[in-house]
Design a protein around this motif. Sequence first.
Motif, short mmCIF file in Angstrom:
data_model
loop_
_atom_site.label_atom_id
_atom_site.label_comp_id
_atom_site.label_asym_id
_atom_site.label_seq_id
_atom_site.Cartn_x
_atom_site.Cartn_y
_atom_site.Cartn_z
N ALA A 135 0.84 -1.20 0.00
CA ALA A 135 0.00 0.00 0.00
C ALA A 135 0.87 1.25 0.00
O ALA A 135 0.56 2.24 -0.70
CB ALA A 135 -0.93 -0.01 1.21
N ASP A 136 1.97 1.24 0.76
CA ASP A 136 2.89 2.38 0.78
C ASP A 136 3.49 2.63 -0.60
O ASP A 136 3.58 3.76 -1.06
CB ASP A 136 4.03 2.15 1.79
CG ASP A 136 3.57 2.33 3.23
OD1 ASP A 136 2.51 2.97 3.45
OD2 ASP A 136 4.27 1.84 4.13
N ILE A 137 3.89 1.56 -1.27
CA ILE A 137 4.47 1.70 -2.61
C ILE A 137 3.44 2.28 -3.57
O ILE A 137 3.73 3.22 -4.32
CB ILE A 137 4.99 0.34 -3.12
CG1 ILE A 137 6.19 -0.10 -2.29
CG2 ILE A 137 5.34 0.40 -4.60
CD1 ILE A 137 6.62 -1.54 -2.51
N LYS A 138 2.23 1.74 -3.54
CA LYS A 138 1.18 2.22 -4.44
C LYS A 138 0.83 3.68 -4.17
O LYS A 138 0.48 4.42 -5.09
CB LYS A 138 -0.07 1.34 -4.31
CG LYS A 138 0.11 -0.03 -4.93
CD LYS A 138 -1.15 -0.86 -4.80
CE LYS A 138 -0.96 -2.22 -5.47
NZ LYS A 138 -2.16 -3.07 -5.34
N ALA A 139 0.93 4.11 -2.90
CA ALA A 139 0.60 5.49 -2.54
C ALA A 139 1.79 6.43 -2.74
O ALA A 139 1.67 7.64 -2.50
CB ALA A 139 0.12 5.54 -1.09
#
Length: 86
Positions: A58-62
């Motif tokens: 989720a951090d990477i996608k955000a």
Amino acid sequence: MSQVTTVRMRTDTKALLDDLKLSPRETYDDVVRRLAESAYDDEPMTKEEIKAMEEGIADIKAGRIRSLRDVMKDLGDDDVISSGTS
């Protein structure tokens, strides 16, 4: 008694297996079996590990990521990055 089969391989592959022997007397069957068994993870992931991976994704996608170069600069070790590959 165990059944035996013949396996063809390139000379360079055999050399790799030779390098992976734990002792000169270890058989190729032992080497290949050890490598094959190590490829399987028999411990299921915990709920905490799964959650941490999902949070990381989720951090990477955000876009909440930092480059290795930035982290190394923060640690005062950016010369390691500069002298290596970019």
